[in-house]
Structures are given as structure tokens and as C-alpha cells.
Write a protein that holds these residues in place. Structure first.
Motif, PDB file in Angstrom:
ATOM      1  N   THR A 114     -29.667 -35.499  17.965  1.00 53.48           N
ATOM      2  CA  THR A 114     -29.985 -34.084  17.723  1.00 53.48           C
ATOM      3  C   THR A 114     -31.465 -33.923  17.424  1.00 53.48           C
ATOM      4  O   THR A 114     -32.150 -33.094  18.015  1.00 53.48           O
ATOM      5  CB  THR A 114     -29.156 -33.529  16.538  1.00 53.48           C
ATOM      6  OG1 THR A 114     -27.775 -33.526  16.907  1.00 53.48           O
ATOM      7  CG2 THR A 114     -29.578 -32.128  16.165  1.00 53.48           C
ATOM      8  N   ARG A 164     -25.178 -33.487  26.012  1.00 51.77           N
ATOM      9  CA  ARG A 164     -23.903 -33.627  26.721  1.00 51.77           C
ATOM     10  C   ARG A 164     -23.910 -32.919  28.071  1.00 51.77           C
ATOM     11  O   ARG A 164     -23.193 -33.306  28.977  1.00 51.77           O
ATOM     12  CB  ARG A 164     -22.770 -33.067  25.858  1.00 51.77           C
ATOM     13  CG  ARG A 164     -22.497 -33.907  24.642  1.00 51.77           C
ATOM     14  CD  ARG A 164     -21.359 -33.334  23.823  1.00 51.77           C
ATOM     15  NE  ARG A 164     -21.195 -34.119  22.610  1.00 51.77           N
ATOM     16  CZ  ARG A 164     -21.017 -33.602  21.416  1.00 51.77           C
ATOM     17  NH1 ARG A 164     -20.957 -32.298  21.243  1.00 51.77           N
ATOM     18  NH2 ARG A 164     -20.877 -34.388  20.369  1.00 51.77           N
ATOM     19  N   ARG A 165     -24.693 -31.843  28.154  1.00 47.74           N
ATOM     20  CA  ARG A 165     -24.740 -31.044  29.385  1.00 47.74           C
ATOM     21  C   ARG A 165     -26.205 -30.854  29.784  1.00 47.74           C
ATOM     22  O   ARG A 165     -26.817 -29.835  29.480  1.00 47.74           O
ATOM     23  CB  ARG A 165     -24.059 -29.695  29.151  1.00 47.74           C
ATOM     24  CG  ARG A 165     -22.579 -29.852  28.842  1.00 47.74           C
ATOM     25  CD  ARG A 165     -21.901 -28.548  28.496  1.00 47.74           C
ATOM     26  NE  ARG A 165     -22.136 -27.504  29.474  1.00 47.74           N
ATOM     27  CZ  ARG A 165     -22.047 -26.204  29.202  1.00 47.74           C
ATOM     28  NH1 ARG A 165     -21.712 -25.790  28.002  1.00 47.74           N
ATOM     29  NH2 ARG A 165     -22.269 -25.311  30.134  1.00 47.74           N
ATOM     30  N   ALA A 214     -25.405 -30.233  22.514  1.00 49.73           N
ATOM     31  CA  ALA A 214     -24.899 -29.632  23.750  1.00 49.73           C
ATOM     32  C   ALA A 214     -25.836 -29.964  24.909  1.00 49.73           C
ATOM     33  O   ALA A 214     -25.384 -30.207  26.036  1.00 49.73           O
ATOM     34  CB  ALA A 214     -24.752 -28.116  23.591  1.00 49.73           C
ATOM     35  N   GLY A 217     -26.746 -23.441  18.140  1.00 47.68           N
ATOM     36  CA  GLY A 217     -25.317 -23.679  18.306  1.00 47.68           C
ATOM     37  C   GLY A 217     -24.468 -22.527  17.797  1.00 47.68           C
ATOM     38  O   GLY A 217     -24.872 -21.774  16.913  1.00 47.68           O
ATOM     39  N   TYR A 248     -28.941 -23.090  22.315  1.00 43.75           N
ATOM     40  CA  TYR A 248     -27.857 -24.065  22.286  1.00 43.75           C
ATOM     41  C   TYR A 248     -28.174 -25.173  21.290  1.00 43.75           C
ATOM     42  O   TYR A 248     -29.328 -25.437  20.962  1.00 43.75           O
ATOM     43  CB  TYR A 248     -27.635 -24.653  23.679  1.00 43.75           C
ATOM     44  CG  TYR A 248     -27.080 -23.641  24.652  1.00 43.75           C
ATOM     45  CD1 TYR A 248     -25.747 -23.257  24.593  1.00 43.75           C
ATOM     46  CD2 TYR A 248     -27.892 -23.058  25.613  1.00 43.75           C
ATOM     47  CE1 TYR A 248     -25.233 -22.310  25.470  1.00 43.75           C
ATOM     48  CE2 TYR A 248     -27.392 -22.118  26.494  1.00 43.75           C
ATOM     49  CZ  TYR A 248     -26.062 -21.745  26.414  1.00 43.75           C
ATOM     50  OH  TYR A 248     -25.563 -20.796  27.281  1.00 43.75           O
ATOM     51  N   HIS A 249     -27.142 -25.833  20.817  1.00 44.86           N
ATOM     52  CA  HIS A 249     -27.307 -26.960  19.898  1.00 44.86           C
ATOM     53  C   HIS A 249     -27.868 -28.147  20.679  1.00 44.86           C
ATOM     54  O   HIS A 249     -27.486 -28.378  21.834  1.00 44.86           O
ATOM     55  CB  HIS A 249     -25.946 -27.323  19.287  1.00 44.86           C
ATOM     56  CG  HIS A 249     -26.038 -28.234  18.118  1.00 44.86           C
ATOM     57  ND1 HIS A 249     -26.336 -29.575  18.244  1.00 44.86           N
ATOM     58  CD2 HIS A 249     -25.880 -27.990  16.796  1.00 44.86           C
ATOM     59  CE1 HIS A 249     -26.360 -30.125  17.050  1.00 44.86           C
ATOM     60  NE2 HIS A 249     -26.081 -29.192  16.146  1.00 44.86           N
TER      61      HIS A 249
END
Length: 191
Positions: free
Chosen positions: A66, A168-169, A165, A127, A161-162
Motif C-alpha cells: 500500500t 490487484r487491478r 486495488a 478506497g 481507489y485504494h
């Protein structure tokens, strides 16, 4: 090749009267309270849902995914560590199931105190959990609010967005950078 290298930001000490806080029940998870990190007097406050991993199993400081993603994006848009302060809706890292709604309601009191003390010029919620908690509206989300400034509790607030995220994307990475460019542009007009 980028010369960017993530670092562990200095952690702001939790106020003495909250170090042993037992009100929300997360102290039972065995994690310590993390008040915030970065520059406590920064004009930009970043609000995340909860602290992530800060130490490895041996207790050595680490830069979790993060923080790495966040710092890399800040670097790309020209923001420095001194420009930002990151804090959390809940101040302890949950390690198992808990009453999320009740815990967030209790822990929001700590965030309100931080806002009163720090009076940031800009806030960015990262997020959906942070957005819904800070906006006090379960119906809002990042997708519907990003790219605009909103007055929340009297503060100029935007959302993104976090960072997890983004990891992951990867297709969201460009949107994340756009959101930070949006923040950096507003910040430059303030200074």
C-alpha cells in the motif's frame, strides 16, 4: 529507469491518552495503535481504512505494498513526504473478524480529533471504506465521486481507489495517477 525508492515514513506517536484505548475492541487483536505517518503538519491528509503491515515477523520495519504504491504515485506527480500525512479510520490493524460498523463509528471520534487539531487544507480518501466512513454515507463510492472536490465536514475532499486495488487491478493505475495529479494541481494553487 526511475530513481524512486519507497521508505518508511516517520510515524506520529499515538497520544498518551489513547495508547491503551479499548473502546472498539480491536486491542484484542494484539496489534498496536497507529495514529498516522508522514508529516503531521502537512496540508494534505490522506485517509485510509486501517493501517497495514508495518513490521515483518521479526519486528523489522517494512514498506508494505500500500505504502509503496502510494509513495510511487506521489513521487510521479511531484508531491513530497513533507506535503502529506496519512491516517486511518480505525487505528489498529484488524487480524480477524470484528464488528466493522460499530468499530468505525467509535474510531471516527479519533479522526475527528485529528481534523480539529491538524486542519488540513485538502483531504483525499482512499478506497470505498474510507470514503463511506468519512462521507458518512454507505451509498457513495470511489467510482462515483472521483475527479471532483467535495465539501465534507468543511474540508475540501476528493477520493481515489485504494492502493491495494491498484496492485490487484493494474488497469486502475492510470486512474490513480490522474487522481493524484488532480490533488497536486489543487495543492499547487494553494501554495
Amino acid at each position: 529507469m526511475s530513481d524512486f525508492c519507497p521508505v518508511a515514513w516517520p510515524e506520529e506517536l499515538t497520544p498518551e491518552n489513547y495508547r491503551d484505548c479499548c473502546e472498539c475492541g480491536l486491542y484484542k487483536h494484539g496489534t498496536r495503535m497507529v495514529w498516522g505517518e508522514g508529516n503531521p503538519n502537512a496540508p494534505i491528509m490522506i485517509i485510509l481504512d486501517n493501517p497495514g503491515a508495518r513490521e515483518d515477523r521479526e519486528g523489522n520495519s517494512i514498506v508494505c505494498g500500500t505504502r509503496q504504491t502510494l509513495q510511487e504515485s506521489l513521487n510521479k506527480v511531484g508531491l513530497k513526504e513533507s506535503d502529506v500525512y496519512a491516517t486511518y479510520i480505525i487505528k489498529r490493524k484488524p487480524t480477524r473478524a470484528y464488528d466493522k460498523e460499530q468499530t468505525r463509528k467509535i474510531c471516527m471520534q479519533h479522526l475527528h480529533e485529528q481534523l480539529e487539531e491538524k486542519k488540513p487544507k485538502l483531504i483525499i480518501c482512499l478506497g470505498n471504506v474510507a470514503v463511506q466512513s468519512f462521507f458518512e454515507n454507505e451509498e457513495v463510492d470511489v467510482k462515483g465521486l472521483r475527479g471532483a472536490w467535495h465539501s465534507v465536514k468543511g474540508y475540501s475532499t476528493t477520493v481515489a481507489y485504494h492502493p491495494l486495488a491498484i496492485r490487484r487491478r493494474p488497469n486502475l493505475k492510470q486512474l490513480f495517477l490522474q487522481d493524484w495529479e488532480f490533488v497536486a494541481e489543487r495543492y499547487r494553487r494553494l501554495i
